[in-house]
Structure formats: C-alpha cells, structure tokens
Design a protein around this motif. Structure first.
Motif, PDB file in Angstrom:
ATOM      1  N   GLU A   1      -0.931  -4.110  -9.759  1.00  0.00           N
ATOM      2  CA  GLU A   1       0.114  -3.628  -8.869  1.00  0.00           C
ATOM      3  C   GLU A   1      -0.395  -3.675  -7.426  1.00  0.00           C
ATOM      4  OE1 GLU A   1       2.711  -0.446 -11.339  1.00  0.00           O
ATOM      5  OE2 GLU A   1       0.577   0.023 -11.162  1.00  0.00           O
ATOM      6  N   SER A   2       0.503  -3.970  -6.505  1.00  0.00           N
ATOM      7  CA  SER A   2       0.100  -4.150  -5.101  1.00  0.00           C
ATOM      8  C   SER A   2       0.321  -2.868  -4.306  1.00  0.00           C
ATOM      9  CB  SER A   2       0.864  -5.308  -4.465  1.00  0.00           C
ATOM     10  OG  SER A   2       2.244  -5.011  -4.425  1.00  0.00           O
ATOM     11  N   ILE A   3      -0.673  -2.564  -3.460  1.00  0.00           N
ATOM     12  CA  ILE A   3      -0.613  -1.368  -2.621  1.00  0.00           C
ATOM     13  C   ILE A   3      -0.873  -1.789  -1.179  1.00  0.00           C
ATOM     14  CG2 ILE A   3      -1.617   0.898  -2.155  1.00  0.00           C
ATOM     15  CD1 ILE A   3      -2.413   1.058  -5.081  1.00  0.00           C
ATOM     16  N   LEU A   4       0.026  -1.351  -0.292  1.00  0.00           N
ATOM     17  CA  LEU A   4      -0.116  -1.640   1.135  1.00  0.00           C
ATOM     18  C   LEU A   4      -0.849  -0.467   1.808  1.00  0.00           C
ATOM     19  CD1 LEU A   4       0.464  -3.195   3.753  1.00  0.00           C
ATOM     20  CD2 LEU A   4       2.744  -2.115   3.780  1.00  0.00           C
ATOM     21  N   ILE A   5      -2.009  -0.771   2.421  1.00  0.00           N
ATOM     22  CA  ILE A   5      -2.797   0.236   3.141  1.00  0.00           C
ATOM     23  C   ILE A   5      -2.518   0.080   4.634  1.00  0.00           C
ATOM     24  CG2 ILE A   5      -5.105   1.143   3.580  1.00  0.00           C
ATOM     25  CD1 ILE A   5      -6.009  -0.356   1.024  1.00  0.00           C
TER      26      ILE A   5
ATOM     27  N   LEU B   1      -2.872  -4.913   0.256  1.00  0.00           N
ATOM     28  CA  LEU B   1      -2.434  -5.511   1.517  1.00  0.00           C
ATOM     29  C   LEU B   1      -2.836  -4.541   2.610  1.00  0.00           C
ATOM     30  CD1 LEU B   1       1.195  -6.445   0.384  1.00  0.00           C
ATOM     31  CD2 LEU B   1      -0.727  -8.023   0.568  1.00  0.00           C
ATOM     32  N   CYS B   2      -3.191  -5.048   3.775  1.00  0.00           N
ATOM     33  CA  CYS B   2      -3.697  -4.176   4.819  1.00  0.00           C
ATOM     34  C   CYS B   2      -2.980  -4.413   6.145  1.00  0.00           C
ATOM     35  CB  CYS B   2      -5.198  -4.390   5.029  1.00  0.00           C
ATOM     36  SG  CYS B   2      -6.186  -4.074   3.539  1.00  0.00           S
TER      37      CYS B   2
ATOM     38  N   LEU C   1       5.527  -2.683   8.633  1.00  0.00           N
ATOM     39  CA  LEU C   1       6.946  -2.882   8.298  1.00  0.00           C
ATOM     40  C   LEU C   1       7.188  -4.312   7.847  1.00  0.00           C
ATOM     41  CD1 LEU C   1       9.849  -1.821   8.246  1.00  0.00           C
ATOM     42  CD2 LEU C   1      10.048  -2.462  10.672  1.00  0.00           C
ATOM     43  N   HIS C   2       6.548  -5.282   8.540  1.00  0.00           N
ATOM     44  CA  HIS C   2       6.730  -6.688   8.173  1.00  0.00           C
ATOM     45  C   HIS C   2       6.229  -6.955   6.749  1.00  0.00           C
ATOM     46  CE1 HIS C   2       6.794 -11.045   8.437  1.00  0.00           C
ATOM     47  NE2 HIS C   2       5.508 -11.059   8.082  1.00  0.00           N
ATOM     48  N   LEU C   3       5.029  -6.449   6.435  1.00  0.00           N
ATOM     49  CA  LEU C   3       4.480  -6.655   5.091  1.00  0.00           C
ATOM     50  C   LEU C   3       5.313  -5.933   4.025  1.00  0.00           C
ATOM     51  CD1 LEU C   3       0.653  -6.347   5.824  1.00  0.00           C
ATOM     52  CD2 LEU C   3       1.924  -8.419   5.227  1.00  0.00           C
ATOM     53  N   ALA C   4       5.797  -4.758   4.327  1.00  0.00           N
ATOM     54  CA  ALA C   4       6.604  -4.004   3.354  1.00  0.00           C
ATOM     55  C   ALA C   4       7.903  -4.735   3.024  1.00  0.00           C
ATOM     56  CB  ALA C   4       6.889  -2.605   3.902  1.00  0.00           C
ATOM     57  N   LEU C   5       8.489  -5.391   4.055  1.00  0.00           N
ATOM     58  CA  LEU C   5       9.773  -6.085   3.832  1.00  0.00           C
ATOM     59  C   LEU C   5       9.594  -7.441   3.166  1.00  0.00           C
ATOM     60  CD1 LEU C   5      11.591  -5.277   7.206  1.00  0.00           C
ATOM     61  CD2 LEU C   5      12.069  -4.288   4.952  1.00  0.00           C
ATOM     62  N   THR C   6       8.461  -8.106   3.471  1.00  0.00           N
ATOM     63  CA  THR C   6       8.284  -9.479   2.967  1.00  0.00           C
ATOM     64  C   THR C   6       7.474  -9.558   1.684  1.00  0.00           C
ATOM     65  OG1 THR C   6       6.327  -9.779   4.389  1.00  0.00           O
ATOM     66  CG2 THR C   6       8.489 -10.466   5.275  1.00  0.00           C
ATOM     67  N   GLN C   7       6.513  -8.645   1.503  1.00  0.00           N
ATOM     68  CA  GLN C   7       5.633  -8.729   0.343  1.00  0.00           C
ATOM     69  C   GLN C   7       6.041  -7.791  -0.795  1.00  0.00           C
ATOM     70  OE1 GLN C   7       3.230 -11.075   0.227  1.00  0.00           O
ATOM     71  NE2 GLN C   7       4.024 -11.700   2.241  1.00  0.00           N
TER      72      GLN C   7
ATOM     73  N   VAL D   1      10.368   2.175  -0.964  1.00  0.00           N
ATOM     74  CA  VAL D   1       9.038   1.938  -1.543  1.00  0.00           C
ATOM     75  C   VAL D   1       8.314   3.275  -1.655  1.00  0.00           C
ATOM     76  CG1 VAL D   1       6.868   0.668  -1.337  1.00  0.00           C
ATOM     77  CG2 VAL D   1       8.987  -0.313  -0.397  1.00  0.00           C
ATOM     78  N   PRO D   2       7.776   3.615  -2.835  1.00  0.00           N
ATOM     79  CA  PRO D   2       7.010   4.867  -2.951  1.00  0.00           C
ATOM     80  C   PRO D   2       5.908   4.903  -1.890  1.00  0.00           C
ATOM     81  CG  PRO D   2       7.347   3.885  -5.098  1.00  0.00           C
ATOM     82  CD  PRO D   2       7.812   2.881  -4.098  1.00  0.00           C
ATOM     83  N   THR D   3       5.809   6.044  -1.185  1.00  0.00           N
ATOM     84  CA  THR D   3       4.873   6.142  -0.055  1.00  0.00           C
ATOM     85  C   THR D   3       4.076   7.441  -0.127  1.00  0.00           C
ATOM     86  OG1 THR D   3       6.384   4.857   1.340  1.00  0.00           O
ATOM     87  CG2 THR D   3       4.659   6.132   2.465  1.00  0.00           C
ATOM     88  N   ILE D   4       2.756   7.344   0.169  1.00  0.00           N
ATOM     89  CA  ILE D   4       1.876   8.508   0.329  1.00  0.00           C
ATOM     90  C   ILE D   4       1.482   8.549   1.814  1.00  0.00           C
ATOM     91  CG2 ILE D   4      -0.328   9.548  -0.279  1.00  0.00           C
ATOM     92  CD1 ILE D   4      -0.139   8.123  -2.976  1.00  0.00           C
ATOM     93  N   LEU D   5       1.836   9.653   2.489  1.00  0.00           N
ATOM     94  CA  LEU D   5       1.592   9.777   3.920  1.00  0.00           C
ATOM     95  C   LEU D   5       0.238  10.470   4.142  1.00  0.00           C
ATOM     96  CD1 LEU D   5       2.892   9.210   6.689  1.00  0.00           C
ATOM     97  CD2 LEU D   5       3.765  11.566   6.639  1.00  0.00           C
ATOM     98  N   ILE D   6      -0.598   9.861   5.006  1.00  0.00           N
ATOM     99  CA  ILE D   6      -1.918  10.408   5.339  1.00  0.00           C
ATOM    100  C   ILE D   6      -1.976  10.616   6.853  1.00  0.00           C
ATOM    101  CG2 ILE D   6      -4.402  10.045   5.245  1.00  0.00           C
ATOM    102  CD1 ILE D   6      -3.925   8.122   2.900  1.00  0.00           C
ATOM    103  N   THR D   7      -2.371  11.857   7.307  1.00  0.00           N
ATOM    104  CA  THR D   7      -2.385  12.151   8.743  1.00  0.00           C
ATOM    105  C   THR D   7      -3.552  13.079   9.089  1.00  0.00           C
ATOM    106  OG1 THR D   7      -1.162  13.073  10.607  1.00  0.00           O
ATOM    107  CG2 THR D   7      -0.780  14.059   8.432  1.00  0.00           C
ATOM    108  N   ALA D   8      -4.027  12.901  10.276  1.00  0.00           N
ATOM    109  CA  ALA D   8      -5.089  13.803  10.752  1.00  0.00           C
ATOM    110  C   ALA D   8      -4.501  15.020  11.439  1.00  0.00           C
ATOM    111  CB  ALA D   8      -6.025  13.054  11.711  1.00  0.00           C
ATOM    112  N   HIS D   9      -3.276  14.927  11.886  1.00  0.00           N
ATOM    113  CA  HIS D   9      -2.645  16.038  12.626  1.00  0.00           C
ATOM    114  C   HIS D   9      -1.259  16.290  12.039  1.00  0.00           C
ATOM    115  CE1 HIS D   9      -5.887  15.625  15.562  1.00  0.00           C
ATOM    116  NE2 HIS D   9      -5.624  14.321  15.629  1.00  0.00           N
TER     117      HIS D   9
END
Length: 494
Positions: free
Chosen positions: A4-8, A32-33, A41-47, A77-85
């Motif tokens: 399965e593909s994961i976009l970082i 994918l990075c 956004l481009h990778l999420a829409l095309t890949q 697309v299922p998303t996990i949000l990572i933030t420092a603030h």
C-alpha cells in the motif's frame, strides 16, 4: 497490507527520511515524499495514495489548506496530521476535514505505526464496502436487465404462440430473433417432415425491411450438425454472399420432445465483439418457445388438412347421394325433398306447383347408332339446356335413362305451365353439336299441377308420367297435361 502506498509530507527532510527509511519501507509499504503543500496536493491527486502522513506547517500550502483542496476536488484520502505546534481548535478543524489521527511532535514510532495500521484497515474496509456495493449494484443492474429481457421475451413468445399459420409464424420468429439479439442477420431452418432434409425457410438481413420467405436446402454443415446433435453451434460466415462477410453466428436447435426439428440462427459482425452468453441464453429461450409454436402450427395445419379432406369426402358422398353422377343434376331423392318443400309452401300461400316429366324421343337410336359415349354427352347437353332455361327457384333432375323431372314453383295460372312446356320443346329442338355430330332431338312432355291434378308428390309424378306417355302416343315432340274430370271422378288425359 504490504504494497500500500503512503504519501509522506514534511518540510524537514530528516522527518521524511525517518518515517520512510525507519518505519514505512521496512513495513513493506510504498512511499511517496513531498516537502511542501503544493507538491503534496499534486501527488495526492495524481498518484492516489492509500494514506497521507501530513505535516501541518509547510511552505506554499499548510496541511489544512491541502486537506481543503482535496475535499474541494472530490478526493477523500485517509490522513494522519503531524504538527509541532498544535491546538484544540486546529485539531477540531482537522477532524472536520477528514483527518483520522492527530499527533504532535515529537511522536513515538509505535504510536505512528499503530495509527497507520488503523487508518489503512479502515481504508481497506471502506474500499471493500465500495467494491461490494458496486458488485451488488452491478448484480442489480444485471438482474433488472434480465427481468426486462424476460418481460420482452414473454411478450414476444406470447405473440408467437398465437400464430397458427406456419409461414406467418416463421416470419414472426425471425423478426423476434432480430429484435431480441440485435443481430445483423437472423435465419430459421426446418427439417422437412417427409424427406428429413434441412431447409432454410426464413431469413432477414440488416438491409431487409421484411423477412424473406424461402425454401432452399441448407448448404451449411454446421447447421445440419446442430440439427443432428441438438447442441448449440458457432458458425463463421454462414451464408457467404447473402450479406457482407465477416459474421459470427450462434445456431441453437429447435427441439420438441428432445428431438431437433430445425435451427434458429443469429449473426453479428466479428468486429462488433463476440456473441455474449446472454445472447445465447435469450436465443435458446426464444427457440424453446418457437419450437413448440412451430409444432402446434404443424399440428393445426395437419388437422385443417384432414378436416378439409373429410369435408371434401363428405361433400363427395353428399353429391353422390343427391346427384346424378352422369349429369351432375339432382337425383330423384333430392327432387322429392324439394318437391315436398314446394308443396308445403304452396299449401300455405295457396299457390300452384307444376311437375313436368320429359323423355327424349328415339334416344335408343342415338345409343345404337353413335354409341353410349355420344348418348351420355347428349344427356349432359340436354341437362345444361334445361338448367339454363329454368328460374333459380325451379329444379330439374335426371330420373334415369333419358327421363328428366322438372319442378316449377309459384305457378300463378295454368297457362304458365303449358308455356314452359312449349319453351322446353323449342330449346330441345335446337340442334346439339357433339364432336363431329350435329344431333336433332325432340322430346315428349307430360305435366301435372298441384292442387288441380294431385295433392302429393308421388301422385303428381305418376300423373305427369301418364301424361308424358300420352304425348308419346300422340306423335312425340309435344306436351300433354293430366286433368281430373270432376263429374264422373274418372281420369282423363288432355
């Protein structure tokens, strides 16, 4: 699930490298990075990745803007949000945009991998649900199509079953075949019941406005094989030259009680794709009903033929029973029936009825000198002249030999009967041409009137006969009437 593909998405390459090399690649995932929001956004829409690990704060577009753009573009697309603030308001906004999990940096690798597994399981379940939903919808569409086809097939077979004329039925079946299958050409073959040869009986091509009737011997071995084996056959170019070549044909047997009585064929161009199993099913279902209808039409045709033959036989028997076989005129039995009806009517309406009996003069000499064949021709000619002379309400019959009985109804005056006798004498005197002979014939006539000369049919015939012999004795070629003398109650001829 491995593969399965994961976009970082993170603007810090070290975070990208850690997630990719230490966690996801060893887990068997494809990665994918991206280091900014626009690239993400481009990778999420095309890949079309299966999951996104998305940093909140990035150049060009932040994480929330990427999520809003995906939602606006119809992508979820299922998303996990990572933030420092992070903050509570950011978390609420992120979950409203479809985020599955929310982590603050620094994070624990085990927590991230557990969240990845949860999100992907959820995605898998959602995809499986979508797949099953699509499959159910497809099955429902197929079922609906099949119900519609069966409804059409039912109406068609109902229409076909109502036709009993065989030629009309065959045309209707071929028309139905073209309609049900959308074939380029449809044809019907039947086994001749007498010779057992297979004949093409009806055909309709794409350029034919109507079905063409025919009865030519089948020249295709596969059609004969279908008829012989009772199995479905596939044919290439079944009728070369009939319409453009390059046809694929399915031929199904027409079977009655497990015996093939013919074949039904549907053709389509090879470049339009192979014949589908559904076409075979529809054609086979139509053939089952068509075979029964053909058998019924044949039985009806045979029954009608037997009835016609029986009617013809009965008519022949009736003709023999009530008509003279030589002249075709009514015989004495039919004459007596008509006389009885005429007398009953005369009694009711107080009318007169005349019975005339005529005998050809010296007929025996014709037979002796020219032969019985000429004599028979003469009797037929005389019968035709008498029929032509009389009214439709009158009757003439052949008594036998050269004697004829005539019934004249609705006689208003006695003179009418005597004038009729005169006309008969005149018409008989006209020479009769038979082959190379021209015969000059005369006749003697006696008649009796109801109610003056008799009250019943037998009496009237007897007295007309007596009057006829009196005319013979008076020199032939004349008429006499029987009359009753009311003074001394004795009979006399005048």
């Amino acid at each position: 699930m491995a593969g399965e593909s994961i976009l970082i998405v993170d603007d810090d390459p070290r975070n990208v490298e850690f997630l990719r090399d230490s966690l996801l690649d060893p887990g068997g995932y494809t990665t994918l990075c991206a280091t900014d929001g626009e690239e993400a956004l481009h990778l999420a829409l095309t890949q079309e990745p299966d999951l996104i690990l998305l940093d909140l704060q990035m150049p060009k577009m932040d994480g929330l803007e990427v999520l809003e753009a995906l939602k606006k573009g119809g992508r979820e697309v299922p998303t996990i949000l990572i933030t420092a603030h992070g903050s509570e308001s950011i978390a609420v906004q992120a979950f409203r945009l479809g985020v599955r999990d929310y982590f603050q940096k620094p994070f624990r690798a085990t927590e991230i991998m557990q969240a990845v597994d949860r999100s992907l399981v959820e995605a898998r379940l959602r995809r499986e649900k979508e797949r099953l939903t699509e499959k159910v919808q497809q099955i429902n569409r197929q079922l609906q199509q099949r119900l519609e086809e069966l409804g059409i097939l039912y109406n068609i077979t109902k229409s076909v079953a109502s036709v009993l004329d065989l030629d009309s039925l065959l045309r209707r079946i071929v028309e139905a075949t073209t309609f049900v299958t959308g074939a380029e050409e449809a044809s019907l073959f039947l086994v001749d019941e007498q010779t057992q040869e297979v004949h093409l009986r009806a055909i309709q091509g794409s350029e034919d406005r109507e079905v063409r009737r025919t009865k030519t011997e089948a020249d295709d071995a596969v059609v004969r094989q279908v008829v012989t084996t009772g199995q479905v056959g596939i044919i290439k170019n079944p009728h070369p030259g009939a319409i453009e070549p390059g046809l694929m044909t399915v031929a199904v047997p027409l079977k009655v009680r497990e015996k093939a009585i013919g074949a039904l064929c549907a053709c389509r161009k090879e470049n339009s794709g192979p014949i589908a199993d559904n076409d075979r099913y529809l054609l086979s279902a139509l053939a089952d009903h068509a075979a029964i209808a053909i058998e019924n039409a044949r039985l009806y045709e045979a029954t009608q033929l037997k009835l016609a033959q029986r009617k013809e036989s009965e008519e022949a028997i009736r003709q023999l029973a009530y008509h003279d076989p030589l002249t075709g005129l009514p015989n004495r039995m039919l004459f007596d029936d008509r006389l009885g009806v005429a007398l009953a009517r005369a009694r009711r309406y107080q009318q007169r009825v005349a019975v005339l009996l005529l005998d050809l003069d010296r007929f025996k000499e014709v037979n002796d000198s020219l032969g019985h064949s000429v004599g028979d021709q003469l009797l037929r000619a005389v019968g035709k002249r008498l029929v032509a002379l009389l009214r439709a309400s009158d009757s003439v019959c052949r008594m036998g030999g050269d004697e004829f009985l005539l019934l004249l109804t609705e006689i208003e005056r006695v003179e009418h009967a005597s004038r009729a006798a005169e006309r008969i004498l005149d018409i008989i005197r006209v020479p009769i041409g038979l082959d190379e002979h021209s015969l000059h014939v005369t006749t003697s006539i006696g008649f009796a009137l109801y109610p003056d000369d008799g009250q019943d049919g037998d009496t009237l015939v007897e007295r007309a006969d007596a009057a006829m012999y009196r005319a013979k004795d008076a020199g032939r070629d004349n008429w006499k009437r029987y009359a009753m003398d009311s003074l001394d109650d004795t009979s006399r001829l005048s």
